[in-house]
Design a protein around this motif. Structure first.
Motif, PDB file in Angstrom:
ATOM      1  N   LYS A  52       0.837  -1.207   0.000  1.00  0.00           N
ATOM      2  CA  LYS A  52       0.000   0.000   0.000  1.00  0.00           C
ATOM      3  C   LYS A  52       0.871   1.256   0.000  1.00  0.00           C
ATOM      4  O   LYS A  52       0.616   2.206  -0.749  1.00  0.00           O
ATOM      5  CB  LYS A  52      -0.924  -0.018   1.219  1.00  0.00           C
ATOM      6  CG  LYS A  52      -1.849   1.162   1.306  1.00  0.00           C
ATOM      7  CD  LYS A  52      -2.716   1.070   2.552  1.00  0.00           C
ATOM      8  CE  LYS A  52      -3.563   2.301   2.709  1.00  0.00           C
ATOM      9  NZ  LYS A  52      -4.339   2.271   3.961  1.00  0.00           N
ATOM     10  N   GLU A  53       1.922   1.251   0.833  1.00  0.00           N
ATOM     11  CA  GLU A  53       2.843   2.396   0.885  1.00  0.00           C
ATOM     12  C   GLU A  53       3.546   2.588  -0.455  1.00  0.00           C
ATOM     13  O   GLU A  53       3.714   3.715  -0.919  1.00  0.00           O
ATOM     14  CB  GLU A  53       3.874   2.195   1.996  1.00  0.00           C
ATOM     15  CG  GLU A  53       3.295   2.300   3.392  1.00  0.00           C
ATOM     16  CD  GLU A  53       4.305   1.946   4.474  1.00  0.00           C
ATOM     17  OE1 GLU A  53       5.513   1.847   4.166  1.00  0.00           O
ATOM     18  OE2 GLU A  53       3.883   1.748   5.621  1.00  0.00           O
ATOM     19  N   TYR A  54       3.958   1.493  -1.065  1.00  0.00           N
ATOM     20  CA  TYR A  54       4.628   1.583  -2.363  1.00  0.00           C
ATOM     21  C   TYR A  54       3.693   2.159  -3.416  1.00  0.00           C
ATOM     22  O   TYR A  54       4.080   3.037  -4.186  1.00  0.00           O
ATOM     23  CB  TYR A  54       5.134   0.212  -2.801  1.00  0.00           C
ATOM     24  CG  TYR A  54       5.542   0.189  -4.251  1.00  0.00           C
ATOM     25  CD1 TYR A  54       6.734   0.776  -4.659  1.00  0.00           C
ATOM     26  CD2 TYR A  54       4.719  -0.395  -5.205  1.00  0.00           C
ATOM     27  CE1 TYR A  54       7.102   0.785  -5.996  1.00  0.00           C
ATOM     28  CE2 TYR A  54       5.082  -0.401  -6.541  1.00  0.00           C
ATOM     29  CZ  TYR A  54       6.273   0.190  -6.933  1.00  0.00           C
ATOM     30  OH  TYR A  54       6.616   0.199  -8.255  1.00  0.00           O
ATOM     31  N   ARG A  55       2.467   1.676  -3.443  1.00  0.00           N
ATOM     32  CA  ARG A  55       1.517   2.164  -4.446  1.00  0.00           C
ATOM     33  C   ARG A  55       1.192   3.638  -4.239  1.00  0.00           C
ATOM     34  O   ARG A  55       0.939   4.363  -5.197  1.00  0.00           O
ATOM     35  CB  ARG A  55       0.255   1.320  -4.423  1.00  0.00           C
ATOM     36  CG  ARG A  55       0.486  -0.053  -5.035  1.00  0.00           C
ATOM     37  CD  ARG A  55      -0.763  -0.876  -5.073  1.00  0.00           C
ATOM     38  NE  ARG A  55      -0.522  -2.129  -5.783  1.00  0.00           N
ATOM     39  CZ  ARG A  55      -1.153  -3.248  -5.545  1.00  0.00           C
ATOM     40  NH1 ARG A  55      -2.098  -3.293  -4.609  1.00  0.00           N
ATOM     41  NH2 ARG A  55      -0.882  -4.326  -6.227  1.00  0.00           N
ATOM     42  N   ALA A  56       1.196   4.092  -2.986  1.00  0.00           N
ATOM     43  CA  ALA A  56       0.916   5.499  -2.690  1.00  0.00           C
ATOM     44  C   ALA A  56       2.075   6.389  -3.109  1.00  0.00           C
ATOM     45  O   ALA A  56       1.867   7.545  -3.477  1.00  0.00           O
ATOM     46  CB  ALA A  56       0.621   5.672  -1.199  1.00  0.00           C
ATOM     47  N   ASN A  57       3.304   5.867  -3.064  1.00  0.00           N
ATOM     48  CA  ASN A  57       4.477   6.681  -3.387  1.00  0.00           C
ATOM     49  C   ASN A  57       5.582   5.788  -3.958  1.00  0.00           C
ATOM     50  O   ASN A  57       6.584   5.514  -3.285  1.00  0.00           O
ATOM     51  CB  ASN A  57       4.955   7.418  -2.144  1.00  0.00           C
ATOM     52  CG  ASN A  57       5.978   8.470  -2.470  1.00  0.00           C
ATOM     53  OD1 ASN A  57       6.306   8.697  -3.624  1.00  0.00           O
ATOM     54  ND2 ASN A  57       6.506   9.106  -1.448  1.00  0.00           N
ATOM     55  N   ARG A  62      14.144   2.691  -3.253  1.00  0.00           N
ATOM     56  CA  ARG A  62      15.353   2.618  -4.070  1.00  0.00           C
ATOM     57  C   ARG A  62      15.433   1.219  -4.666  1.00  0.00           C
ATOM     58  O   ARG A  62      14.962   0.251  -4.057  1.00  0.00           O
ATOM     59  CB  ARG A  62      16.595   2.865  -3.215  1.00  0.00           C
ATOM     60  CG  ARG A  62      16.648   4.269  -2.646  1.00  0.00           C
ATOM     61  CD  ARG A  62      17.952   4.544  -1.944  1.00  0.00           C
ATOM     62  NE  ARG A  62      18.160   3.600  -0.844  1.00  0.00           N
ATOM     63  CZ  ARG A  62      19.343   3.335  -0.328  1.00  0.00           C
ATOM     64  NH1 ARG A  62      20.425   3.903  -0.785  1.00  0.00           N
ATOM     65  NH2 ARG A  62      19.459   2.483   0.667  1.00  0.00           N
ATOM     66  N   PRO A  63      16.063   1.087  -5.801  1.00  0.00           N
ATOM     67  CA  PRO A  63      16.213  -0.239  -6.404  1.00  0.00           C
ATOM     68  C   PRO A  63      17.055  -1.154  -5.504  1.00  0.00           C
ATOM     69  O   PRO A  63      17.978  -0.693  -4.824  1.00  0.00           O
ATOM     70  CB  PRO A  63      16.950   0.024  -7.719  1.00  0.00           C
ATOM     71  CG  PRO A  63      16.851   1.488  -7.953  1.00  0.00           C
ATOM     72  CD  PRO A  63      16.633   2.138  -6.627  1.00  0.00           C
ATOM     73  N   TRP A  64      16.727  -2.449  -5.532  1.00  0.00           N
ATOM     74  CA  TRP A  64      17.451  -3.424  -4.717  1.00  0.00           C
ATOM     75  C   TRP A  64      18.944  -3.387  -5.036  1.00  0.00           C
ATOM     76  O   TRP A  64      19.787  -3.471  -4.145  1.00  0.00           O
ATOM     77  CB  TRP A  64      16.889  -4.820  -4.927  1.00  0.00           C
ATOM     78  CG  TRP A  64      17.823  -5.892  -4.453  1.00  0.00           C
ATOM     79  CD1 TRP A  64      18.405  -6.864  -5.193  1.00  0.00           C
ATOM     80  CD2 TRP A  64      18.313  -6.079  -3.112  1.00  0.00           C
ATOM     81  NE1 TRP A  64      19.223  -7.638  -4.421  1.00  0.00           N
ATOM     82  CE2 TRP A  64      19.184  -7.182  -3.126  1.00  0.00           C
ATOM     83  CE3 TRP A  64      18.107  -5.422  -1.911  1.00  0.00           C
ATOM     84  CZ2 TRP A  64      19.847  -7.640  -1.989  1.00  0.00           C
ATOM     85  CZ3 TRP A  64      18.768  -5.878  -0.774  1.00  0.00           C
ATOM     86  CH2 TRP A  64      19.624  -6.978  -0.819  1.00  0.00           C
ATOM     87  N   SER A  65      19.296  -3.261  -6.303  1.00  0.00           N
ATOM     88  CA  SER A  65      20.715  -3.265  -6.674  1.00  0.00           C
ATOM     89  C   SER A  65      21.467  -2.139  -5.958  1.00  0.00           C
ATOM     90  O   SER A  65      22.611  -2.319  -5.516  1.00  0.00           O
ATOM     91  CB  SER A  65      20.880  -3.144  -8.183  1.00  0.00           C
ATOM     92  OG  SER A  65      20.269  -1.955  -8.647  1.00  0.00           O
ATOM     93  N   GLU A  66      20.848  -0.986  -5.811  1.00  0.00           N
ATOM     94  CA  GLU A  66      21.477   0.150  -5.123  1.00  0.00           C
ATOM     95  C   GLU A  66      21.635  -0.137  -3.630  1.00  0.00           C
ATOM     96  O   GLU A  66      22.694   0.109  -3.045  1.00  0.00           O
ATOM     97  CB  GLU A  66      20.617   1.392  -5.337  1.00  0.00           C
ATOM     98  CG  GLU A  66      21.166   2.661  -4.759  1.00  0.00           C
ATOM     99  CD  GLU A  66      20.234   3.839  -4.983  1.00  0.00           C
ATOM    100  OE1 GLU A  66      19.954   4.564  -4.020  1.00  0.00           O
ATOM    101  OE2 GLU A  66      19.771   4.004  -6.141  1.00  0.00           O
ATOM    102  N   VAL A  67      20.600  -0.659  -3.023  1.00  0.00           N
ATOM    103  CA  VAL A  67      20.644  -0.991  -1.585  1.00  0.00           C
ATOM    104  C   VAL A  67      21.686  -2.073  -1.340  1.00  0.00           C
ATOM    105  O   VAL A  67      22.505  -1.971  -0.417  1.00  0.00           O
ATOM    106  CB  VAL A  67      19.252  -1.440  -1.091  1.00  0.00           C
ATOM    107  CG1 VAL A  67      19.311  -1.916   0.348  1.00  0.00           C
ATOM    108  CG2 VAL A  67      18.235  -0.318  -1.253  1.00  0.00           C
TER     109      VAL A  67
END
Length: 78
Positions: A52-57, A62-67
């Motif tokens: 839900k949080e992802y869909r809201a914003n 950040r992309p997994w590769s960056e993390v």
């Protein structure tokens, strides 16, 4: 948790490495069909909340590769 299954007597006599391999083999058999693995209600609640949080914003993350790269860089410094 109670079960009618009995641990084979030789399990306790086996070396630790063999016991770990045995448990891993059991888990691999269970995990062959991930769609049938139960998801605990609390885990499902957290997943639903995060989706839900992802869909809201969607740009907030950040992309997994960056993390992953950031975490690996920190580990290399240790």
């Amino acid at each position: 948790m109670s079960t009618n299954l009995k641990v084979p007597p030789e399990f306790d006599r086996a070396p630790k490495e063999q016991r770990i391999a045995f448990v891993q083999e059991l888990w691999d058999r269970i995990a062959q069909d991930p769609a049938r693995l139960p998801v605990p209600p609390e885990h499902q609640r957290i997943l639903d909340e995060r989706l839900k949080e992802y869909r809201a914003n969607p740009k907030a993350g950040r992309p997994w590769s960056e993390v992953r790269d950031q975490l690996l860089a920190k580990l290399r410094k240790v």
